[in-house]
Design an enzyme around this catalytic site. Structure first.
Site, PDB file in Angstrom:
ATOM      1  N   GLY A  93       0.853  -1.178   0.000  1.00  0.00           N
ATOM      2  CA  GLY A  93       0.000   0.000   0.000  1.00  0.00           C
ATOM      3  C   GLY A  93       0.888   1.227   0.000  1.00  0.00           C
ATOM      4  N   SER A 132      10.605  -2.387  -6.342  1.00  0.00           N
ATOM      5  CA  SER A 132      10.140  -1.037  -5.993  1.00  0.00           C
ATOM      6  C   SER A 132      11.317  -0.102  -5.741  1.00  0.00           C
ATOM      7  CB  SER A 132       9.311  -1.138  -4.713  1.00  0.00           C
ATOM      8  OG  SER A 132       9.130   0.127  -4.140  1.00  0.00           O
ATOM      9  N   CYS A 134      11.461   1.527  -3.290  1.00  0.00           N
ATOM     10  CA  CYS A 134      11.710   1.407  -1.843  1.00  0.00           C
ATOM     11  C   CYS A 134      12.899   0.496  -1.550  1.00  0.00           C
ATOM     12  CB  CYS A 134      10.468   0.878  -1.128  1.00  0.00           C
ATOM     13  SG  CYS A 134       9.123   2.048  -1.112  1.00  0.00           S
ATOM     14  N   TYR A 163       9.101  -3.484   3.800  1.00  0.00           N
ATOM     15  CA  TYR A 163       8.731  -3.584   2.378  1.00  0.00           C
ATOM     16  C   TYR A 163       9.953  -3.531   1.443  1.00  0.00           C
ATOM     17  CZ  TYR A 163       6.338  -2.204  -1.975  1.00  0.00           C
ATOM     18  OH  TYR A 163       5.879  -2.114  -3.265  1.00  0.00           O
ATOM     19  N   LYS A 206      -2.173   5.449  -2.446  1.00  0.00           N
ATOM     20  CA  LYS A 206      -0.948   6.241  -2.511  1.00  0.00           C
ATOM     21  C   LYS A 206      -1.296   7.707  -2.736  1.00  0.00           C
ATOM     22  CE  LYS A 206       2.255   2.841  -3.557  1.00  0.00           C
ATOM     23  NZ  LYS A 206       3.609   2.865  -4.057  1.00  0.00           N
ATOM     24  N   THR A 235       9.348  15.265  -2.106  1.00  0.00           N
ATOM     25  CA  THR A 235       9.251  15.181  -3.575  1.00  0.00           C
ATOM     26  C   THR A 235       9.188  13.727  -4.028  1.00  0.00           C
ATOM     27  OG1 THR A 235      11.662  15.309  -3.698  1.00  0.00           O
ATOM     28  CG2 THR A 235      10.426  17.367  -4.060  1.00  0.00           C
ATOM     29  N   ARG A 302      12.461  11.493  -3.740  1.00  0.00           N
ATOM     30  CA  ARG A 302      12.787  10.298  -4.532  1.00  0.00           C
ATOM     31  C   ARG A 302      12.421  10.552  -5.989  1.00  0.00           C
ATOM     32  NH1 ARG A 302       9.845   5.398  -2.406  1.00  0.00           N
ATOM     33  NH2 ARG A 302      11.632   5.176  -1.029  1.00  0.00           N
TER      34      ARG A 302
END
Ligand code: NAD
Length: 350
Positions: A93, A132, A134, A163, A206, A235, A302
């Protein structure tokens, strides 16, 4: 730069080849199944753990299975006869979810473990994994004026707790299944994806969908107020769903990219405040903003460095944010109206 000559499923595969998409009851998986059907593929298998009635999109004529892919036997069933496997299933999520439910996020490693083995045993030719942004080192993302992240920035590793580490480890599994077992794996690091048929309410949504919804609610309530998570100066870049599915297809069929993680994201960097301004403009309103410093906000900045994808594919996601948000806003507005009128919406299936 349109990637037109690149191999894709449509140029490489027979229309009878079995394509399996997992996470197909969700946002990106659902869009991918629809995309392949539009390309003329006749044997598509869509898999998700949610009951069929809760899938965001059900594509007619597609074999749709309800399976929990943390179980090896379910993965065996999912991959039976597959020529290509696209694994998009994950418990995930927006920041509100991944910062609170790290255990659930980490448990998605079970899907990777069993899906890779099942795809390999089934003799699948290609396997796609949705990683991702992430997975990138968080220390490189502490400033809103961020340097865009390039693929080598994942190491030395300090991924997003939970995650992000799960994604990084799953990437490694994919790489080793190629190195040791010869399964052609492809790994895309998605940067925030948005668009119609995405989650827009309920806690997993999101930023783009959440902001569209909040603007719609503010207009509907008539108080014209919006609360923004953090200070609004964070950002990000946001990729429209149509670019995402096209990119997945090209990455999956690029021999140069076997077992090689690649960014799949837009490089149009905006702050969350900018995002709110664009949505306000689409809605034709100006709202009074307040900020919630205690809400989850994620990294400070990012962005996606698209040098590598441009070099390999001669293409990069390019739908302007304003254009993609317009379509997304209109879709969420309709969902919102439907819900108010007591009609069934995507949100009600959460
Ligand atoms: P989504 O939540 O809409 O879809 C994921 C789907 O996976 C859900 O329908 C869920 O029910 C299913 N799923 C979860 N656990 C499962 C299990 N054990 N067995 C079977 N199905 C299971 O998310 P999405 O936005 O469509 O994301 C798809 C993939 O892309 C995920 O791997 C996600 O981590 C990755 N990704 C998405 C984004 C984004 O911005 N949306 C960004 C980076 C990476």
């Amino acid at each position: 730069m349109n990637g037109i000559q690149r191999p894709t499923a449509a140029t490489m595969r027979a229309r009878e080849d079995l394509i399996v998409v997992t996470g197909a009851g969700g946002f990106i998986g659902g869009a991918l199944v629809r995309y392949f059907q539009q390309q003329g593929f006749r044997r598509l298998r869509a898999v998700d753990r949610k009951p069929l009635g809760d899938w965001y999109q059900r594509v007619p004529g597609v074999e749709s299975l309800c399976l929990d892919l943390r179980d090896p036997e379910a993965c065996r069933r999912a991959c039976e006869g597959a020529v290509e496997v696209y694994n998009l299933a994950a418990d995930m999520g927006g920041m509100g979810f991944i910062e609170r439910f790290r255990v659930e996020c980490l448990r998605s490693i079970l899907i990777t473990v069993h899906m890779l083995e099942a795809a390999h045993r089934a003799g699948a030719e290609r396997y796609f994994f949705s990683s991702s942004a992430c997975a990138y080192n968080v220390f490189l993302q502490q400033d809103p004026n961020v340097r865009a992240l390039k693929e080598s920035d994942a190491y030395p590793a300090m991924a997003e707790r939970g995650y992000g580490w799960e994604k990084l480890l799953s990437e490694m599994f994919c790489q080793e299944y190629w190195a040791e077992r010869g399964l052609k794996t492809f790994i895309a690091r998605f940067h925030n994806v948005y668009g119609p048929w995405g989650t827009w309410d309920g806690g997993r949504e999101k930023a783009p969908a959440a902001i569209c919804r909040k603007v719609i609610e503010a207009v509907d309530r008539g108080d014209h107020r919006i609360t923004i998570w953090g200070d609004g100066r964070q950002t990000r870049s946001f990729m429209y769903i149509d670019d995402c599915v096209r990119g997945i297809d090209m990455i999956m069929h690029a021999e140069e990219l076997i077992a090689t993680p690649i960014n799949l994201g837009s490089s149009e960097l905006v702050s969350i405040n900018d995002l709110v301004s664009i949505v306000e403009e689409i809605a034709g309103v100006r709202l009074e903003r307040s900020y919630d410093p205690l809400a989850p906000r994620g990294v400070a900045g990012r962005n996606s460095d698209n040098t590598f994808i441009r070099q390999v594919l001669g293409w990069e996601p390019s739908t302007p944010l304003r254009q993609g948000l317009e379509a997304t806003y209109r879709w969420i507005e309709q969902q919102y109206r439907d819900r108010k009128a007591g009609r069934r919406t995507v949100r009600d299936t959460l």
